[in-house]
Design a protein around this motif. Sequence first.
Motif, PDB file in Angstrom:
ATOM      1  N   SER A  42       0.805  -1.225   0.000  1.00 14.51           N
ATOM      2  CA  SER A  42       0.000   0.000   0.000  1.00 14.51           C
ATOM      3  C   SER A  42       0.832   1.267   0.000  1.00 14.51           C
ATOM      4  CB  SER A  42      -0.937   0.011   1.214  1.00 14.51           C
ATOM      5  OG  SER A  42      -0.178  -0.012   2.404  1.00 14.51           O
ATOM      6  N   GLN A  43       2.149   1.139   0.209  1.00 12.66           N
ATOM      7  CA  GLN A  43       2.979   2.340   0.286  1.00 12.66           C
ATOM      8  C   GLN A  43       4.415   2.015  -0.107  1.00 12.66           C
ATOM      9  OE1 GLN A  43       2.461   4.697   3.863  1.00 12.66           O
ATOM     10  NE2 GLN A  43       4.660   4.974   4.025  1.00 12.66           N
ATOM     11  N   ARG A  44       5.039   2.922  -0.819  1.00 12.76           N
ATOM     12  CA  ARG A  44       6.458   2.818  -1.170  1.00 12.76           C
ATOM     13  C   ARG A  44       7.141   4.086  -0.655  1.00 12.76           C
ATOM     14  NH1 ARG A  44       7.796  -2.137  -3.591  1.00 12.76           N
ATOM     15  NH2 ARG A  44       6.178  -2.718  -5.044  1.00 12.76           N
ATOM     16  N   ASP A  45       8.249   3.912   0.047  1.00 12.76           N
ATOM     17  CA  ASP A  45       9.011   5.038   0.579  1.00 12.76           C
ATOM     18  C   ASP A  45      10.377   5.091  -0.090  1.00 12.76           C
ATOM     19  OD1 ASP A  45       7.182   5.988   2.653  1.00 12.76           O
ATOM     20  OD2 ASP A  45       7.571   4.061   3.608  1.00 12.76           O
ATOM     21  N   TYR A  46      10.772   6.293  -0.463  1.00 12.68           N
ATOM     22  CA  TYR A  46      12.051   6.511  -1.116  1.00 12.68           C
ATOM     23  C   TYR A  46      12.722   7.727  -0.497  1.00 12.68           C
ATOM     24  CZ  TYR A  46       9.944   3.589  -4.703  1.00 12.68           C
ATOM     25  OH  TYR A  46       9.333   2.560  -5.358  1.00 12.68           O
ATOM     26  N   THR A  47      14.037   7.766  -0.584  1.00 10.14           N
ATOM     27  CA  THR A  47      14.785   8.959  -0.215  1.00 10.14           C
ATOM     28  C   THR A  47      15.499   9.443  -1.459  1.00 10.14           C
ATOM     29  OG1 THR A  47      15.099   8.171   2.043  1.00 10.14           O
ATOM     30  CG2 THR A  47      16.566   9.908   1.280  1.00 10.14           C
ATOM     31  N   LEU A  48      15.270  10.690  -1.802  1.00  9.47           N
ATOM     32  CA  LEU A  48      15.907  11.318  -2.950  1.00  9.47           C
ATOM     33  C   LEU A  48      16.973  12.266  -2.410  1.00  9.47           C
ATOM     34  CD1 LEU A  48      16.020  12.015  -5.989  1.00  9.47           C
ATOM     35  CD2 LEU A  48      14.303  13.767  -5.514  1.00  9.47           C
ATOM     36  N   SER A  49      18.218  12.024  -2.767  1.00  7.48           N
ATOM     37  CA  SER A  49      19.323  12.870  -2.311  1.00  7.48           C
ATOM     38  C   SER A  49      19.991  13.524  -3.504  1.00  7.48           C
ATOM     39  CB  SER A  49      20.360  12.057  -1.544  1.00  7.48           C
ATOM     40  OG  SER A  49      19.803  11.509  -0.377  1.00  7.48           O
ATOM     41  N   VAL A  50      20.255  14.814  -3.375  1.00  6.08           N
ATOM     42  CA  VAL A  50      20.926  15.567  -4.433  1.00  6.08           C
ATOM     43  C   VAL A  50      22.160  16.224  -3.827  1.00  6.08           C
ATOM     44  CG1 VAL A  50      20.742  17.471  -6.064  1.00  6.08           C
ATOM     45  CG2 VAL A  50      18.767  16.001  -5.640  1.00  6.08           C
ATOM     46  N   THR A  51      23.300  16.014  -4.471  1.00  9.31           N
ATOM     47  CA  THR A  51      24.544  16.653  -4.058  1.00  9.31           C
ATOM     48  C   THR A  51      25.006  17.568  -5.182  1.00  9.31           C
ATOM     49  OG1 THR A  51      25.151  14.754  -2.698  1.00  9.31           O
ATOM     50  CG2 THR A  51      26.925  16.247  -3.318  1.00  9.31           C
ATOM     51  N   VAL A  52      25.331  18.787  -4.817  1.00 12.76           N
ATOM     52  CA  VAL A  52      25.775  19.790  -5.789  1.00 12.76           C
ATOM     53  C   VAL A  52      27.180  20.236  -5.412  1.00 12.76           C
ATOM     54  CG1 VAL A  52      25.330  22.071  -6.755  1.00 12.76           C
ATOM     55  CG2 VAL A  52      23.428  20.586  -6.146  1.00 12.76           C
ATOM     56  N   THR A  53      28.065  20.273  -6.388  1.00 12.30           N
ATOM     57  CA  THR A  53      29.406  20.817  -6.198  1.00 12.30           C
ATOM     58  C   THR A  53      29.497  22.081  -7.047  1.00 12.30           C
ATOM     59  OG1 THR A  53      30.301  18.596  -5.877  1.00 12.30           O
ATOM     60  CG2 THR A  53      31.881  20.333  -6.410  1.00 12.30           C
ATOM     61  N   TYR A  54      29.928  23.162  -6.418  1.00  6.76           N
ATOM     62  CA  TYR A  54      29.982  24.442  -7.121  1.00  6.76           C
ATOM     63  C   TYR A  54      31.185  25.237  -6.630  1.00  6.76           C
ATOM     64  CZ  TYR A  54      27.783  26.105  -2.811  1.00  6.76           C
ATOM     65  OH  TYR A  54      27.515  26.382  -1.494  1.00  6.76           O
ATOM     66  N   ASN A  55      31.570  26.229  -7.412  1.00  4.17           N
ATOM     67  CA  ASN A  55      32.694  27.099  -7.064  1.00  4.17           C
ATOM     68  C   ASN A  55      32.171  28.481  -6.724  1.00  4.17           C
ATOM     69  OD1 ASN A  55      34.576  25.067  -7.617  1.00  4.17           O
ATOM     70  ND2 ASN A  55      34.672  25.636  -9.777  1.00  4.17           N
ATOM     71  N   GLU A  56      32.759  29.083  -5.696  1.00  2.00           N
ATOM     72  CA  GLU A  56      32.434  30.457  -5.354  1.00  2.00           C
ATOM     73  C   GLU A  56      33.717  31.158  -4.928  1.00  2.00           C
ATOM     74  OE1 GLU A  56      29.477  30.300  -2.272  1.00  2.00           O
ATOM     75  OE2 GLU A  56      30.943  29.928  -0.706  1.00  2.00           O
ATOM     76  N   VAL A  57      33.698  32.464  -4.985  1.00  2.00           N
ATOM     77  CA  VAL A  57      34.875  33.256  -4.624  1.00  2.00           C
ATOM     78  C   VAL A  57      34.776  33.639  -3.157  1.00  2.00           C
ATOM     79  CG1 VAL A  57      36.164  35.374  -5.103  1.00  2.00           C
ATOM     80  CG2 VAL A  57      35.098  34.100  -6.979  1.00  2.00           C
ATOM     81  N   ASP A  58      35.833  33.316  -2.412  1.00  6.99           N
ATOM     82  CA  ASP A  58      35.906  33.685  -0.997  1.00  6.99           C
ATOM     83  C   ASP A  58      36.072  35.203  -0.916  1.00  6.99           C
ATOM     84  OD1 ASP A  58      37.107  34.420   1.543  1.00  6.99           O
ATOM     85  OD2 ASP A  58      37.317  32.261   1.906  1.00  6.99           O
TER      86      ASP A  58
END
Length: 97
Positions: A42-58
């Motif tokens: 009656s139910q399906r459970d999932y975990t959706l994970s998103v990882t982002v790598t980005y560059n920024e100026v300190d």
Amino acid sequence: MAGLFVPEFIDYHDGQKVVRVADWPLLPPHQNIVEFRPSGVSQRDYTLSVTVTYNEVDPTSGTEVTQTATHSWRCCVIHDYSSGRDKLLEYMNASRE
């Protein structure tokens, strides 16, 4: 989300014997259905994970820094059984044509 909640089985008459198939695509057209048992799940459970790598100026050093951020969502899909009912009606109506 078709196919997420497949039936437990579909029984149909093939001449004098009853044949069991696991899902609608396996059911030959224009057969006399004996029993249809919808999915017991009656139910399906999932975990959706998103990882982002980005560059920024300190801002203090002016150098480029690589950052990584991750976010997760819990997804819950609840079976309302209408898809099995609709597929059964569609099959039965097509058998009458």
